[in-house]
Design a protein around this motif. Sequence first.
Motif, PDB file in Angstrom:
ATOM      1  N   LEU A  86       0.853  -1.189   0.000  1.00 58.17           N
ATOM      2  CA  LEU A  86       0.000   0.000   0.000  1.00 58.17           C
ATOM      3  C   LEU A  86       0.886   1.235   0.000  1.00 58.17           C
ATOM      4  N   SER A  87       0.493   2.241  -0.760  1.00 62.33           N
ATOM      5  CA  SER A  87       1.285   3.464  -0.828  1.00 62.33           C
ATOM      6  C   SER A  87       0.369   4.653  -1.075  1.00 62.33           C
ATOM      7  N   VAL A  88       0.753   5.805  -0.514  1.00 61.88           N
ATOM      8  CA  VAL A  88       0.077   7.063  -0.806  1.00 61.88           C
ATOM      9  C   VAL A  88       1.161   8.097  -1.089  1.00 61.88           C
ATOM     10  N   GLU A  89       1.083   8.736  -2.254  1.00 65.94           N
ATOM     11  CA  GLU A  89       2.065   9.745  -2.647  1.00 65.94           C
ATOM     12  C   GLU A  89       1.365  11.065  -2.941  1.00 65.94           C
ATOM     13  N   LEU A  90       2.011  12.148  -2.580  1.00 67.76           N
ATOM     14  CA  LEU A  90       1.559  13.478  -2.969  1.00 67.76           C
ATOM     15  C   LEU A  90       2.726  14.148  -3.667  1.00 67.76           C
ATOM     16  N   VAL A  91       2.575  14.450  -4.959  1.00 64.32           N
ATOM     17  CA  VAL A  91       3.687  14.967  -5.749  1.00 64.32           C
ATOM     18  C   VAL A  91       3.259  16.201  -6.540  1.00 64.32           C
ATOM     19  N   ASN A  92       4.242  17.003  -6.905  1.00 61.55           N
ATOM     20  CA  ASN A  92       4.040  18.164  -7.760  1.00 61.55           C
ATOM     21  C   ASN A  92       4.541  17.812  -9.155  1.00 61.55           C
ATOM     22  N   VAL A  93       3.660  17.880 -10.138  1.00 58.28           N
ATOM     23  CA  VAL A  93       4.022  17.554 -11.518  1.00 58.28           C
ATOM     24  C   VAL A  93       4.237  18.857 -12.280  1.00 58.28           C
ATOM     25  N   LYS A 124       3.580  30.167 -16.726  1.00 61.33           N
ATOM     26  CA  LYS A 124       2.873  29.176 -15.918  1.00 61.33           C
ATOM     27  C   LYS A 124       1.518  29.720 -15.483  1.00 61.33           C
ATOM     28  N   GLU A 125       0.509  28.879 -15.593  1.00 64.97           N
ATOM     29  CA  GLU A 125      -0.842  29.292 -15.214  1.00 64.97           C
ATOM     30  C   GLU A 125      -1.398  28.464 -14.062  1.00 64.97           C
ATOM     31  N   ASN A 126      -0.976  27.202 -13.969  1.00 64.90           N
ATOM     32  CA  ASN A 126      -1.507  26.313 -12.933  1.00 64.90           C
ATOM     33  C   ASN A 126      -0.421  25.413 -12.351  1.00 64.90           C
ATOM     34  N   TYR A 127      -0.614  25.038 -11.093  1.00 67.14           N
ATOM     35  CA  TYR A 127       0.117  23.928 -10.491  1.00 67.14           C
ATOM     36  C   TYR A 127      -0.680  22.651 -10.770  1.00 67.14           C
ATOM     37  N   LEU A 128       0.018  21.528 -10.833  1.00 70.49           N
ATOM     38  CA  LEU A 128      -0.646  20.232 -10.837  1.00 70.49           C
ATOM     39  C   LEU A 128      -0.074  19.399  -9.697  1.00 70.49           C
ATOM     40  N   PHE A 129      -0.883  19.189  -8.673  1.00 64.22           N
ATOM     41  CA  PHE A 129      -0.523  18.292  -7.584  1.00 64.22           C
ATOM     42  C   PHE A 129      -1.326  17.004  -7.767  1.00 64.22           C
ATOM     43  N   VAL A 130      -0.686  15.865  -7.512  1.00 64.74           N
ATOM     44  CA  VAL A 130      -1.353  14.584  -7.699  1.00 64.74           C
ATOM     45  C   VAL A 130      -1.252  13.755  -6.429  1.00 64.74           C
ATOM     46  N   PRO A 168      -5.896   4.966  -8.447  1.00 65.35           N
ATOM     47  CA  PRO A 168      -6.406   6.225  -8.989  1.00 65.35           C
ATOM     48  C   PRO A 168      -5.425   7.370  -8.771  1.00 65.35           C
ATOM     49  N   SER A 169      -5.512   8.378  -9.619  1.00 68.47           N
ATOM     50  CA  SER A 169      -4.720   9.598  -9.478  1.00 68.47           C
ATOM     51  C   SER A 169      -5.684  10.771  -9.316  1.00 68.47           C
ATOM     52  N   LEU A 170      -5.627  11.414  -8.170  1.00 73.40           N
ATOM     53  CA  LEU A 170      -6.470  12.584  -7.930  1.00 73.40           C
ATOM     54  C   LEU A 170      -5.640  13.823  -8.242  1.00 73.40           C
ATOM     55  N   GLY A 171      -5.902  14.444  -9.385  1.00 70.92           N
ATOM     56  CA  GLY A 171      -5.165  15.628  -9.786  1.00 70.92           C
ATOM     57  C   GLY A 171      -5.812  16.894  -9.257  1.00 70.92           C
ATOM     58  N   GLU A 205      -9.755  27.826  -5.288  1.00 71.57           N
ATOM     59  CA  GLU A 205     -10.192  27.867  -6.684  1.00 71.57           C
ATOM     60  C   GLU A 205      -9.715  26.645  -7.464  1.00 71.57           C
ATOM     61  N   SER A 206      -9.145  25.680  -6.762  1.00 70.07           N
ATOM     62  CA  SER A 206      -8.585  24.501  -7.429  1.00 70.07           C
ATOM     63  C   SER A 206      -9.680  23.672  -8.100  1.00 70.07           C
ATOM     64  N   LYS A 207      -9.305  23.028  -9.195  1.00 73.85           N
ATOM     65  CA  LYS A 207     -10.180  22.104  -9.899  1.00 73.85           C
ATOM     66  C   LYS A 207      -9.603  20.698  -9.776  1.00 73.85           C
ATOM     67  N   LEU A 208     -10.469  19.708  -9.882  1.00 70.88           N
ATOM     68  CA  LEU A 208     -10.056  18.324  -9.709  1.00 70.88           C
ATOM     69  C   LEU A 208     -10.197  17.549 -11.014  1.00 70.88           C
TER      70      LEU A 208
END
Length: 265
Positions: A79-86, A107-113, A143-146, A192-195
Motif C-alpha cells: 500500500l502506498s500514498v504519494e503526494l507529488v508536484n508535476v 505558468k498558469e496552474n500547479y498540478l498536484f497529484v 487512482p490519481s487525484l489531480g 479555486e482549485s479544480k479536480l
Amino acid sequence: MRTIYGLIGLVLSGMLFSMQDSIAQRVTQKADADEENYKTVTTFGLTTNTNSGIIGGLSFRQSKLLSGTLFGMPQARYLSVELVNVKHPKELPSSLNSYGSRFVEGKENYLFVLRPQYGREVRLFQRNGDEGIAVSGILAGGPSLGIIKPYYLEVSYGNFTRTVPASQVNGFTTPTGETVTGAGGFFQGIGESKLTVGLNVKAALSFELSAFRTNTTGIEIGFLAEAFPNKVVIIPNTDPTGKREDGNRSFFTSGYIILFFGSKK
C-alpha cells in the motif's frame, strides 16, 4: 530529466553490481528466520522524479507479509500514498533583476497529484541478519487525484501591490499596466482549485538497508505511467493559431526515486 534518468540508472547499476556475489550465494537459500518474524514494514519518504524538482513530494508506504508465495518467493500486500508536484517540461524560473524575485514565466496552474496505490511486493533477495541488502520487486497502481491550482503572481503599479492569477497577466504586465514583481503565495488560490481523476501504474525495485533490526532505511527506484481524461493545462499555448492545451499532456511517464525510512514489526 536526463540527469534524473541517469542517476536512477547509476544507482541501480551500482547496487546490483555490489550485490552480485551476495546474490549468487543466496538464490537457493531460505529467508533468514529472524527476518520472517517481521510481518509489517511501514515507511515514510521523500521522492524526486523526472517531472518535478529535486524534492518532488512525499510518500507513505506499507508492506504486510502474506501467507502465500508468488513464483515461490515471499510476497506482501503493498500500500502506498504519494503526494507529488508535476511540472511542465518548459517550466523554468525567471529572475526579475530589478526586484530580486523569481517566478515561472507562462505558468498558469500547479498540478498536484495524490496517488493511493495498491499492489504486490515480492522479496527477490533476503537480508542475512543485520548484513546485506534486501531487494524486492513492486508492481502497484491506483487512482490519481489531480489538483489543478491556479498560479498567482505579485504585481505592482507605483506604491500599490496586489496578487492576481497568472491567467490575468500577459508576459510581464496586466491589462491595467501593473508589472510583475514576483510569485504570489504558495497557498493562494487553493480554494479555486479544480479536480481531475485518472489512473496510474508503477513498477519498481526496493533496496532495504537496516542499521537496527526493527528500523529500516532504503530507496525505491522505478518508473510510473499516469493518465488523465483530458490534457492538464500547466503552461497554456499562447499561439493564436493553436489551442490553449497544445504542448500540455494528459499522459505522463516518469522515472522516480524514493528515499524512505521507517520501522518493522
